[in-house]
Design a protein around this motif. Structure first.
Motif, PDB file in Angstrom:
ATOM      1  N   HIS A 292       0.808  -1.228   0.000  1.00  0.00           N
ATOM      2  CA  HIS A 292       0.000   0.000   0.000  1.00  0.00           C
ATOM      3  C   HIS A 292       0.837   1.274   0.000  1.00  0.00           C
ATOM      4  N   VAL A 293       2.118   1.180   0.370  1.00  0.00           N
ATOM      5  CA  VAL A 293       2.984   2.367   0.344  1.00  0.00           C
ATOM      6  C   VAL A 293       4.331   2.046  -0.294  1.00  0.00           C
ATOM      7  N   LYS A 294       4.969   3.095  -0.796  1.00  0.00           N
ATOM      8  CA  LYS A 294       6.334   2.987  -1.315  1.00  0.00           C
ATOM      9  C   LYS A 294       7.111   4.202  -0.793  1.00  0.00           C
ATOM     10  N   PRO A 295       8.441   4.094  -0.674  1.00  0.00           N
ATOM     11  CA  PRO A 295       9.189   5.192  -0.069  1.00  0.00           C
ATOM     12  C   PRO A 295       9.723   6.219  -1.059  1.00  0.00           C
ATOM     13  N   ILE A 296       9.661   7.488  -0.664  1.00  0.00           N
ATOM     14  CA  ILE A 296      10.438   8.550  -1.306  1.00  0.00           C
ATOM     15  C   ILE A 296      11.588   8.790  -0.329  1.00  0.00           C
ATOM     16  N   ILE A 297      12.809   8.552  -0.770  1.00  0.00           N
ATOM     17  CA  ILE A 297      13.952   8.495   0.149  1.00  0.00           C
ATOM     18  C   ILE A 297      14.755   9.790   0.138  1.00  0.00           C
ATOM     19  N   TYR A 298      15.045  10.270   1.354  1.00  0.00           N
ATOM     20  CA  TYR A 298      15.879  11.467   1.531  1.00  0.00           C
ATOM     21  C   TYR A 298      17.062  11.122   2.434  1.00  0.00           C
ATOM     22  N   GLN A 299      18.211  11.729   2.119  1.00  0.00           N
ATOM     23  CA  GLN A 299      19.376  11.668   3.001  1.00  0.00           C
ATOM     24  C   GLN A 299      19.911  13.075   3.189  1.00  0.00           C
ATOM     25  N   ASP A 300      20.678  13.260   4.270  1.00  0.00           N
ATOM     26  CA  ASP A 300      21.319  14.550   4.501  1.00  0.00           C
ATOM     27  C   ASP A 300      22.394  14.797   3.449  1.00  0.00           C
TER      28      ASP A 300
ATOM     29  N   ALA B 235       1.393   3.280  -3.068  1.00  0.00           N
ATOM     30  CA  ALA B 235       2.021   2.306  -3.974  1.00  0.00           C
ATOM     31  C   ALA B 235       1.120   1.932  -5.148  1.00  0.00           C
ATOM     32  N   TYR B 236      -0.186   2.153  -5.010  1.00  0.00           N
ATOM     33  CA  TYR B 236      -1.099   1.713  -6.071  1.00  0.00           C
ATOM     34  C   TYR B 236      -1.754   2.879  -6.813  1.00  0.00           C
ATOM     35  N   TRP B 237      -1.197   4.072  -6.653  1.00  0.00           N
ATOM     36  CA  TRP B 237      -1.694   5.265  -7.347  1.00  0.00           C
ATOM     37  C   TRP B 237      -0.502   6.181  -7.555  1.00  0.00           C
ATOM     38  N   ASN B 238      -0.487   6.967  -8.625  1.00  0.00           N
ATOM     39  CA  ASN B 238       0.652   7.875  -8.820  1.00  0.00           C
ATOM     40  C   ASN B 238       0.176   9.236  -9.312  1.00  0.00           C
ATOM     41  N   SER B 239       1.116  10.157  -9.444  1.00  0.00           N
ATOM     42  CA  SER B 239       0.761  11.540  -9.803  1.00  0.00           C
ATOM     43  C   SER B 239       0.171  11.641 -11.202  1.00  0.00           C
ATOM     44  N   ASP B 240       0.600  10.791 -12.129  1.00  0.00           N
ATOM     45  CA  ASP B 240       0.046  10.806 -13.491  1.00  0.00           C
ATOM     46  C   ASP B 240      -1.442  10.418 -13.465  1.00  0.00           C
TER      47      ASP B 240
END
Length: 198
Positions: free
Chosen positions: A100-108, A180-185
């Motif tokens: 149901h979710v996927k990650p958008i990953i950030y690092q310092d 995870a099952y929907w996107n911006s497009d």
């Protein structure tokens, strides 16, 4: 004869005592190993229970030991008594398998500019994290910018902080959860359809 019988008794007593000491030591080591394993399993269990409740725009932070506990109402903390890299690996595995979710990953951003002389182990850490992240896209932000972003998001959305035993600076990894099952497009396409039906 008496001397020989005495020697045998003495050896038997020594042997029994030795066995008892070894058994006690092994039990103590076993108890310690079980305690470490239980601590490790505890945070994983907590994450498994919380992950189904998290969704789009929630955050999971896998942070170093000096990451501060904050007063923000939306922040919740779990302590993982482990190094950051194995914790990150486990968190990503659970998130990616969630469905149901996927990650958008950030690092310092600072992480890439620290030298081995400044922080021993930093080069190996960067290599290990790269291996764990694989081909997943990573965005970098200055540390203060991450805090500002979390301050805004934390007022509306839950932020789960998993604190590790890592003692290398700027090693925290921030996962903003996306659907995870929907996107911006698909969302844009839906909005276009909705606009034509006003």
């Amino acid at each position: 004869m008496k001397q020989s019988a005495y020697s045998i008794k003495y050896l038997v007593i020594l042997w029994i005592t030795g066995c008892l000491v070894l058994t006690a030591c092994n039990a103590r080591v076993g108890d310690q190993n079980m305690e470490i394993e239980n601590k490790s399993e505890h945070w994983k269990q907590q994450l498994s229970e919380k992950l189904p409740l998290l969704g789009h725009r929630n955050w999971i932070l896998v942070v170093d030991k000096a990451f501060p506990e904050q007063n923000s109402v939306g922040m919740e903390y779990i302590y993982a008594n482990e190094d950051l890299v194995p914790v990150l690996k486990q968190v990503l595995a659970q998130v990616n398998q969630s469905g149901h979710v996927k990650p958008i990953i950030y690092q310092d951003k600072e992480l890439n500019f620290i030298t081995e002389k400044q922080a021993r182990g930093i080069v190996q850490f960067r290599t290990n994290v790269k291996e764990v992240l694989g081909k997943q896209k990573v965005q970098t932000l200055f540390h203060d910018s991450v805090f500002k972003k979390l301050d805004v998001e934390g007022k509306l959305f839950k932020v789960l902080v998993i604190k590790t035993d890592e003692v290398i600076p700027y090693t925290s990894v921030f996962l903003q959860l996306d659907c995870a099952y929907w996107n911006s497009d698909k969302e844009r396409e839906l909005r276009t359809i909705l606009n034509t039906h006003k």
